[in-house]
Motif scaffolding. Structure first.
Motif, short mmCIF file in Angstrom:
data_model
loop_
_atom_site.label_atom_id
_atom_site.label_comp_id
_atom_site.label_asym_id
_atom_site.label_seq_id
_atom_site.Cartn_x
_atom_site.Cartn_y
_atom_site.Cartn_z
N PHE A 81 1.17 -1.55 -6.49
CA PHE A 81 1.17 -0.97 -5.14
C PHE A 81 1.32 0.54 -5.26
O PHE A 81 2.21 1.05 -5.93
CB PHE A 81 2.32 -1.55 -4.31
CG PHE A 81 2.40 -0.97 -2.93
CD1 PHE A 81 1.46 -1.29 -1.97
CD2 PHE A 81 3.41 -0.08 -2.59
CE1 PHE A 81 1.52 -0.76 -0.71
CE2 PHE A 81 3.49 0.47 -1.33
CZ PHE A 81 2.54 0.13 -0.38
N ARG A 82 0.40 1.26 -4.59
CA ARG A 82 0.44 2.73 -4.61
C ARG A 82 1.56 3.22 -3.70
O ARG A 82 1.62 2.86 -2.52
CB ARG A 82 -0.88 3.31 -4.10
CG ARG A 82 -2.06 3.06 -4.98
CD ARG A 82 -3.29 3.80 -4.48
NE ARG A 82 -3.43 3.82 -3.03
CZ ARG A 82 -4.19 2.99 -2.33
NH1 ARG A 82 -4.88 2.06 -2.95
NH2 ARG A 82 -4.27 3.07 -1.03
N VAL A 83 2.43 4.07 -4.24
CA VAL A 83 3.48 4.67 -3.43
C VAL A 83 2.81 5.47 -2.31
O VAL A 83 1.88 6.23 -2.55
CB VAL A 83 4.39 5.58 -4.30
CG1 VAL A 83 5.41 6.30 -3.43
CG2 VAL A 83 5.07 4.75 -5.37
N GLY A 84 3.26 5.24 -1.10
CA GLY A 84 2.65 5.90 0.05
C GLY A 84 1.47 5.13 0.61
O GLY A 84 0.88 5.54 1.60
N GLY A 85 1.11 4.02 -0.03
CA GLY A 85 -0.01 3.20 0.45
C GLY A 85 0.39 2.38 1.66
O GLY A 85 1.55 2.35 2.08
N ASN A 86 -0.57 1.70 2.22
CA ASN A 86 -0.35 0.86 3.40
C ASN A 86 0.01 -0.55 2.92
O ASN A 86 -0.86 -1.29 2.46
CB ASN A 86 -1.62 0.84 4.25
CG ASN A 86 -1.48 0.03 5.51
OD1 ASN A 86 -0.58 -0.78 5.64
ND2 ASN A 86 -2.39 0.25 6.44
N PRO A 87 1.29 -0.94 3.04
CA PRO A 87 1.69 -2.26 2.54
C PRO A 87 0.99 -3.41 3.26
O PRO A 87 0.66 -4.42 2.65
CB PRO A 87 3.20 -2.32 2.78
CG PRO A 87 3.51 -1.21 3.71
CD PRO A 87 2.42 -0.20 3.61
N ARG A 88 0.72 -3.25 4.54
CA ARG A 88 0.05 -4.30 5.30
C ARG A 88 -1.37 -4.52 4.77
O ARG A 88 -1.79 -5.65 4.53
CB ARG A 88 0.02 -3.92 6.78
CG ARG A 88 -0.58 -4.96 7.67
CD ARG A 88 -0.36 -4.54 9.10
NE ARG A 88 -1.04 -5.41 10.01
CZ ARG A 88 -1.55 -5.02 11.15
NH1 ARG A 88 -1.45 -3.77 11.53
NH2 ARG A 88 -2.15 -5.87 11.93
N ALA A 89 -2.09 -3.43 4.60
CA ALA A 89 -3.45 -3.54 4.08
C ALA A 89 -3.45 -4.11 2.66
O ALA A 89 -4.31 -4.91 2.30
CB ALA A 89 -4.15 -2.18 4.11
N TRP A 90 -2.47 -3.71 1.86
CA TRP A 90 -2.36 -4.21 0.48
C TRP A 90 -2.14 -5.71 0.49
O TRP A 90 -2.82 -6.45 -0.24
CB TRP A 90 -1.22 -3.47 -0.22
CG TRP A 90 -1.03 -3.82 -1.67
CD1 TRP A 90 -1.88 -3.55 -2.71
CD2 TRP A 90 0.10 -4.49 -2.25
NE1 TRP A 90 -1.35 -4.01 -3.89
CE2 TRP A 90 -0.13 -4.58 -3.64
CE3 TRP A 90 1.28 -4.99 -1.74
CZ2 TRP A 90 0.77 -5.17 -4.50
CZ3 TRP A 90 2.18 -5.58 -2.60
CH2 TRP A 90 1.92 -5.67 -3.97
N LEU A 91 -1.22 -6.18 1.32
CA LEU A 91 -0.93 -7.62 1.39
C LEU A 91 -2.12 -8.40 1.97
O LEU A 91 -2.45 -9.48 1.48
CB LEU A 91 0.33 -7.86 2.22
CG LEU A 91 1.63 -7.40 1.57
CD1 LEU A 91 2.77 -7.43 2.59
CD2 LEU A 91 1.97 -8.25 0.37
N LEU A 92 -2.76 -7.84 2.99
CA LEU A 92 -3.94 -8.52 3.56
C LEU A 92 -5.07 -8.60 2.54
O LEU A 92 -5.81 -9.58 2.49
CB LEU A 92 -4.39 -7.81 4.84
CG LEU A 92 -3.50 -8.01 6.06
CD1 LEU A 92 -3.90 -7.07 7.18
CD2 LEU A 92 -3.49 -9.45 6.53
N ALA A 93 -5.21 -7.56 1.73
CA ALA A 93 -6.23 -7.58 0.68
C ALA A 93 -5.93 -8.68 -0.34
O ALA A 93 -6.85 -9.36 -0.82
CB ALA A 93 -6.31 -6.22 -0.01
N ILE A 94 -4.66 -8.87 -0.65
CA ILE A 94 -4.28 -9.94 -1.59
C ILE A 94 -4.63 -11.30 -0.98
O ILE A 94 -5.20 -12.16 -1.66
CB ILE A 94 -2.79 -9.84 -1.96
CG1 ILE A 94 -2.54 -8.57 -2.80
CG2 ILE A 94 -2.33 -11.08 -2.72
CD1 ILE A 94 -1.08 -8.27 -3.05
N VAL A 95 -4.30 -11.49 0.31
CA VAL A 95 -4.65 -12.74 0.99
C VAL A 95 -6.17 -12.96 0.92
O VAL A 95 -6.64 -14.05 0.57
CB VAL A 95 -4.16 -12.73 2.46
CG1 VAL A 95 -4.76 -13.89 3.24
CG2 VAL A 95 -2.64 -12.78 2.52
#
Length: 173
Positions: free
Chosen positions: A45-59
């Motif tokens: 996970f990129r520091v400063g990244g969008n956690p919601r988008a990161w998690l949705l991308a994983i889904v």
């Protein structure tokens, strides 16, 4: 990895997973697997990244992986959607209408349904939705345009693509 509220993201993850799988139990399994993968790969996970988008991308990525590895699951999901169509809708007009819209949405191809869900239901920007889906921005916008056109056709009772729907606009014979 920067700390962020996973619990606050569960609603979005569940809604998106439900939209992709069309089955509550499969959606819960998908969210569970995504959270496990997110924990295992938290260092990416990129520091400063969008956690919601990161998690949705994983889904999204887990869902795509499942489609590629288990084609039989798609047939089972399709069969389940036919069973849902056999239920008797409530007599209230709004309930019937909601059922029609839901059916039209679920009948969209996966790519279009996924793109429209991310933008219209999850409220992601086109850029974030494209990143989650792993496609270029133009491709995402095209998918959303086709999905909206298909829903408009359903709403207006327009002929379905593939049928002859030419008409004479004007001129003299």
């Amino acid at each position: 990895m920067a700390r962020f509220d996973i619990v606050g993201q569960l609603g979005s993850l569940r809604r998106y997973a439900r939209s992709l799988t069309r089955d509550s139990a499969d959606a819960e399994d998908l969210v569970h697997d995504a959270l496990v993968r997110a924990y295992e790969r938290r260092a990416t996970f990129r520091v400063g990244g969008n956690p919601r988008a990161w998690l949705l991308a994983i889904v999204h990525n887990i869902f795509v992986d499942r489609i590629r590895s288990r084609r039989s699951e798609a047939a089972r999901i399709e069969q389940a959607s036919h069973l849902a169509d056999q239920s008797v809708p409530a007599s209230q007009d709004h309930s019937v209408r909601l059922s029609q819209v839901r059916g039209a949405f679920l009948a969209l191809p996966e790519e279009q349904r996924s793109a429209l869900h991310l933008v219209a239901i999850e409220g992601l920007s086109y850029a974030d939705a494209a990143e989650v889906s792993g496609v270029p921005l133009g491709t995402l916008m095209s998918r959303i345009g086709r999905a909206r056109a298909a829903l408009r056709e359903m709403e207006e009772g327009a002929p379905v693509r593939g049928k002859n729907h030419l008409r004479i606009v004007g001129g003299e014979s």
